[in-house]
Design an enzyme around this catalytic site. Structure first.
Site, PDB file in Angstrom:
ATOM      1  CG  MET A  52       6.864   4.621   4.608  1.00  0.00           C
ATOM      2  SD  MET A  52       6.499   6.351   4.914  1.00  0.00           S
ATOM      3  CE  MET A  52       4.723   6.292   5.082  1.00  0.00           C
ATOM      4  CB  SER A 135       5.081   0.914   0.106  1.00  0.00           C
ATOM      5  OG  SER A 135       4.275   2.030   0.427  1.00  0.00           O
ATOM      6  CD  GLN A 136       9.213   5.412   0.948  1.00  0.00           C
ATOM      7  OE1 GLN A 136       8.421   6.324   1.211  1.00  0.00           O
ATOM      8  NE2 GLN A 136      10.399   5.323   1.517  1.00  0.00           N
ATOM      9  CG  ASP A 248      -3.700   0.862   0.118  1.00  0.00           C
ATOM     10  OD1 ASP A 248      -3.534   1.408   1.217  1.00  0.00           O
ATOM     11  OD2 ASP A 248      -2.770   0.529  -0.642  1.00  0.00           O
ATOM     12  CG  HIS A 304      -0.218  -0.099   1.711  1.00  0.00           C
ATOM     13  ND1 HIS A 304      -0.231   0.185   0.369  1.00  0.00           N
ATOM     14  CD2 HIS A 304       1.035   0.234   2.137  1.00  0.00           C
ATOM     15  CE1 HIS A 304       0.940   0.659  -0.003  1.00  0.00           C
ATOM     16  NE2 HIS A 304       1.729   0.695   1.042  1.00  0.00           N
TER      17      HIS A 304
END
Length: 325
Positions: A52, A135-136, A248, A304
């Protein structure tokens, strides 16, 4: 009798024609089978699922399926380093704008169903595929592996995926900060609702609420009930690669990227995957996969998704270079 000769000639010609057609059909069928074998012997196709927001990665941005400055660049890089590979970057919705918006607002379980249907209907993926989620997108693709075993996922690469959820805010200034704790409490008021990031929110101060109210993460992590199919399907992976970013500031705790999380009742001390009930009770088969050498833990000394092309090529491309099985 001369009048009968044409009849016999017609019969012979008919048999000859039939024989020729059989030979032609045999050659065509063989060619099709050979072509199929050649396709199966080529590089395993790759499926990508983005994260995202606008997180800089590979000198670009990871926020939508097809923008040339985000997953488009990842797709091109994989294609450039794995000759002949087919890469499908998942678009959840009709167009880039809807795909990006859905990454924030569309119920995760609906997204997983859409992704499963897209993959199942792509004829180029029917012999199996490798998957990489950012990521997600990492935990979303794990859900695909657990819920939709056909066509088969071969290798799963999770780049910064939050497999035990999150309990923090992007760039929140320190885990011990009063502001962080205050905002966490505010978010908890609306946690576990139909906003994507809330669906993998995990409050260690109230584990029971997480178990009962989480509509996505608690399910795929077998928190309250054990779905045997989830365990069986995940263990079909050849490799499950997890990338954690040691610096991160986006994911709290970052150890969630390796299935670690806060010990219940507080938000400072952490447990590792090997210390978790998920592993010790082997609810997902992760212990069995670990013992079989199927789990791979990689660390990038960056924030990240701040990985360079060189790091990506050196550490992740090898998992795309295997041929179909």
């Amino acid at each position: 009798m001369p009048s009968q000769v044409p009849y016999f000639e017609d019969v012979e010609l008919s048999k000859f024609s039939e024989m020729i057609w059989k030979i032609v059909l045999s050659v065509v069928c063989t060619a099709i089978l050979v072509h199929g074998e050649l396709q199966r012997d080529g590089p395993v196709p790759v499926v990508i699922w983005h994260g995202m927001g606008s997180f800089k990665s590979i000198e670009n941005y990871c926020d939508s399926c097809c923008n040339p400055l985000s997953m488009g660049s990842i797709k091109s890089m994989i294609e450039g380093h794995v000759p002949g590979v087919y890469v499908h970057s998942l678009m959840i919705g009709n167009g880039i704008v809807e795909d990006t918006t859905n990454g924030f607002l569309l119920n995760v379980n609906k997204q997983i169903k859409m992704a499963c249907d897209i993959i199942a209907n792509d004829t180029k993926l029917q012999n199996g595929y490798n998957a990489i989620g950012f990521s997600q997108g990492g935990q979303f693709l794990r859900a695909v592996a657990q819920r939709c075993p056909s066509p088969p996922m071969r290798n799963l690469i999770s780049v910064g995926g939050q497999h035990q959820g999150v309990y923090g805010l992007p760039h929140c200034p320190g885990q011990s900060s009063t502001l962080c704790d205050y905002v966490r409490k505010l978010l908890n008021v609306g946690a576990y609702i139909n906003i994507v990031q809330a669906e993998y929110w995990h409050d260690p101060l109230n584990e029971e609420e997480y178990w009962t109210a989480s509509v996505f993460l608690a399910d795929i992590n077998q928190e309250t009930t054990v779905n045997k199919d989830y365990k069986t399907n995940l263990q079909k992976l050849n490799k499950f690669v997890m990338v954690m970013f040691s610096e991160d500031t986006m994911v709290q705790p970052k150890e969630s990227e390796w299935f670690g999380f806060y010990k219940p009742g507080q938000a400072k001390e952490l447990y590792t995957l090997g210390e978790s009930d998920l592993y010790l009770k082997d609810k997902l088969g992760l212990q069995a996969m670990d013992k079989a050498g199927k789990l791979v833990f990689l660390s990038s000394p960056t924030d990240h998704l701040q990985i360079s092309t060189d790091w990506f090529v050196t550490n992740l491309i090898p998992y795309f270079n295997s041929t179909s099985t």
